[in-house]
Design a protein around this motif. Structure first.
Motif, short mmCIF file in Angstrom:
data_model
loop_
_atom_site.label_atom_id
_atom_site.label_comp_id
_atom_site.label_asym_id
_atom_site.label_seq_id
_atom_site.Cartn_x
_atom_site.Cartn_y
_atom_site.Cartn_z
N GLN A 1 0.79 -1.19 0.22
CA GLN A 1 0.09 0.13 -0.07
C GLN A 1 0.91 1.23 -0.01
O GLN A 1 0.34 2.17 -0.10
CB GLN A 1 -1.04 -0.01 1.21
CG GLN A 1 -2.09 -1.05 1.22
CD GLN A 1 -3.13 -1.12 2.18
OE1 GLN A 1 -3.79 -0.11 2.22
NE2 GLN A 1 -3.10 -1.95 3.32
N PHE B 1 2.97 1.86 -2.03
CA PHE B 1 3.13 2.32 -3.58
C PHE B 1 2.15 2.18 -4.19
O PHE B 1 2.18 2.06 -5.37
CB PHE B 1 4.56 1.66 -3.99
CG PHE B 1 5.92 2.11 -3.27
CD1 PHE B 1 6.09 3.27 -2.83
CD2 PHE B 1 6.55 0.97 -2.86
CE1 PHE B 1 7.28 3.50 -2.08
CE2 PHE B 1 7.80 0.96 -1.92
CZ PHE B 1 8.18 2.51 -1.64
N ARG B 2 0.96 2.17 -3.85
CA ARG B 2 -0.27 2.34 -4.78
C ARG B 2 -0.41 3.60 -5.45
O ARG B 2 -0.70 4.62 -4.71
CB ARG B 2 -1.36 1.95 -3.90
CG ARG B 2 -1.50 0.36 -3.50
CD ARG B 2 -2.88 -0.08 -2.99
NE ARG B 2 -2.76 -1.52 -2.45
CZ ARG B 2 -3.62 -2.14 -1.99
NH1 ARG B 2 -4.79 -1.44 -1.66
NH2 ARG B 2 -3.71 -3.61 -1.58
N HIS C 1 7.90 2.79 -6.89
CA HIS C 1 7.85 4.07 -6.19
C HIS C 1 7.59 5.45 -7.05
O HIS C 1 7.24 6.22 -6.38
CB HIS C 1 8.97 4.27 -5.02
CG HIS C 1 10.33 4.13 -5.79
ND1 HIS C 1 10.94 3.18 -5.80
CD2 HIS C 1 11.22 5.35 -6.28
CE1 HIS C 1 12.19 3.51 -6.54
NE2 HIS C 1 12.33 4.86 -6.67
N ILE D 1 4.48 7.59 -7.39
CA ILE D 1 3.64 8.23 -6.30
C ILE D 1 3.75 9.78 -6.12
O ILE D 1 3.11 10.46 -5.80
CB ILE D 1 4.43 7.62 -4.94
CG1 ILE D 1 4.07 6.27 -4.92
CG2 ILE D 1 3.60 8.22 -3.66
CD1 ILE D 1 2.81 5.71 -5.29
N ASN E 1 0.40 8.83 0.96
CA ASN E 1 -0.09 7.93 0.25
C ASN E 1 -1.82 7.62 0.82
O ASN E 1 -1.93 8.28 2.00
CB ASN E 1 0.25 6.40 0.20
CG ASN E 1 0.71 5.91 1.57
OD1 ASN E 1 -0.11 6.04 2.42
ND2 ASN E 1 2.15 5.72 1.82
N ARG E 2 -2.37 6.77 0.16
CA ARG E 2 -3.96 6.70 0.85
C ARG E 2 -3.88 6.10 2.11
O ARG E 2 -4.74 6.19 3.15
CB ARG E 2 -4.78 5.85 -0.05
CG ARG E 2 -4.91 6.34 -1.54
CD ARG E 2 -6.01 5.42 -2.31
NE ARG E 2 -5.95 5.95 -3.77
CZ ARG E 2 -4.94 5.45 -4.63
NH1 ARG E 2 -4.27 4.50 -4.43
NH2 ARG E 2 -5.00 5.97 -5.89
N PHE F 1 -4.28 13.35 -2.72
CA PHE F 1 -3.30 12.82 -3.25
C PHE F 1 -3.60 12.13 -4.55
O PHE F 1 -2.81 12.19 -5.61
CB PHE F 1 -3.00 11.40 -2.23
CG PHE F 1 -2.15 10.35 -2.69
CD1 PHE F 1 -0.96 10.54 -2.69
CD2 PHE F 1 -2.75 9.08 -3.29
CE1 PHE F 1 0.11 9.71 -3.01
CE2 PHE F 1 -1.96 7.95 -3.64
CZ PHE F 1 -0.53 8.09 -3.60
N ASP F 2 -5.04 11.71 -4.80
CA ASP F 2 -5.14 11.35 -6.02
C ASP F 2 -5.12 11.91 -7.12
O ASP F 2 -5.05 11.59 -8.50
CB ASP F 2 -7.01 10.41 -5.91
CG ASP F 2 -6.71 9.02 -6.11
OD1 ASP F 2 -5.80 8.53 -6.39
OD2 ASP F 2 -7.88 8.32 -6.22
N ASN G 1 2.00 12.62 -4.20
CA ASN G 1 2.62 12.94 -2.84
C ASN G 1 3.63 14.30 -3.43
O ASN G 1 4.51 14.35 -4.04
CB ASN G 1 3.71 11.79 -2.56
CG ASN G 1 4.51 12.15 -1.21
OD1 ASN G 1 4.15 13.48 -0.91
ND2 ASN G 1 5.37 11.29 -0.83
#
Length: 333
Positions: free
Chosen positions: A34, A36-37, A162, A165, A262-263, A284-285, A289
């Motif tokens: 998670q 690096f999602r 990574h 992100i 991240n989330r 974030f989305d 980051n």
């Protein structure tokens, strides 16, 4: 000590929006980590954009709004943080002063190289202390992130898990003597034992040594586990300490603005603190980051969306790098 207020914020995001498919490696197995999602989108600086140009684009409209309200926009201090300095020796502060045409030239120009994703809070602490002492009356703070388009988009790097992100952008703020939007307190923690846990290098060389491989962040599975553990712990910890000093509860925070790594962290932080998700803005989305720019950009977005009301308790909180620094501050909006 004189009261000090955060009276304005602003932001700039580069025009180029990049989707997650840019980073997709069709030969790589799916990654369930998670940490690096990837976000749906992020912005990338162009080859011509620098920290100085981004800071100027963010600061000019902010200063113009203040002038339209008849406010004094003289700047006595300029503090900057940028993830990857465009100039090795001189930093960005002096160039930003020149680009904006600030006159008289501020007595204080400080390029703050540490504190990363929590740099905006750290610069608030520095500026607040100087202004409260009477040595200055105002400060322009600039936090910029420029590694996504310059480093993580490189051909050898972009398919690494990574790389998708980070995003690029810049956030700014204006502090001045006065109590109209007072900074109530600032808490900072330096965990110096973690200072060596994040580095930039090539696979076989240090970043300044000649070689054909691209430089990149060093991430190992073990290192990521440590960062996740520290990140989950540090932001709630420093936020609770701030609330204790203010004799209030985290549940009473009207708006919690954190860095946007991240989330997973965003969810875990507001759940740990008992802050409702709608009181914890998430960019974030859309932007990824943004490192040090994440807090001021997200605060600006909340202000522009009318999520801030007079009298709100606004808490800005974050941690940096692999956990070597964490900070939180409170503002009575």
């Amino acid at each position: 000590m004189n009261p000090v207020s955060l009276v304005e914020v602003g932001s700039y995001l580069p025009e180029q929006a990049v989707g997650a498919d840019f980073y997709t490696d069709p030969d790589a197995p799916p990654d369930e980590n998670q940490m690096f999602r990837a976000p749906a989108f992020r912005r990338h600086v162009s080859a011509e954009e620098t920290m100085v140009s981004m800071a100027a684009e963010a600061a000019r409209p902010m200063l113009e709004r203040m002038r339209e309200r008849g406010e004094d926009t003289r700047v006595d201090m300029v503090l900057t943080n940028v993830s990857m300095p465009d100039r090795m020796f001189t930093g960005a502060g002096a160039e930003i002063v020149a680009r904006l045409g600030l006159r008289p030239v501020p007595e204080w120009i400080i390029d703050v190289h540490n504190s990363g994703c929590a740099s905006f809070v750290y610069m608030m602490k520095i500026a607040r202390q100087v202004i409260a002492s009477g040595a200055a009356r105002s400060a322009l703070l600039c936090s910029g992130q420029n590694m996504a388009g310059k480093l993580f988009a490189r051909p050898q790097i972009r398919h690494r898990k990574h790389a998708a992100i980070p995003g690029d952008g810049c956030g700014v703020g204006f502090l001045r003597v006065g109590d109209e939007s007072p900074v109530l307190d600032v808490v900072t923690h330096h965990s110096v034992e973690y200072a060596e846990d994040m580095d930039v290098r090539g696979s076989t060389r240090k970043y300044w040594e000649a070689g054909e491989d691209e430089i990149d962040m060093n991430f190992t599975d073990e290192g990521v586990e440590r960062i996740v553990d520290r990140g989950n712990r540090l932001v709630p910890q420093v936020t609770r300490e701030l609330c204790q000093r203010l004799d209030t509860s985290p549940a009473d925070i009207d708006l919690l603005v954190t860095n946007q790594p991240n989330r997973m962290f965003l969810r875990n932080w507001h759940e740990s603190l008992g802050v409702k998700p709608e009181r914890h803005p998430d960019t974030f989305d859309e932007y990824g980051n943004l490192f040090g720019a994440g807090i001021p950009v997200t605060l600006t977005r909340a202000r522009d969306e009318n999520r801030l009301r007079k009298g709100d308790l606004v808490v800005l909180s974050g941690f940096a790098h692999a956990g070597d620094f964490a900070a939180a501050t409170a503002v009575r909006w």
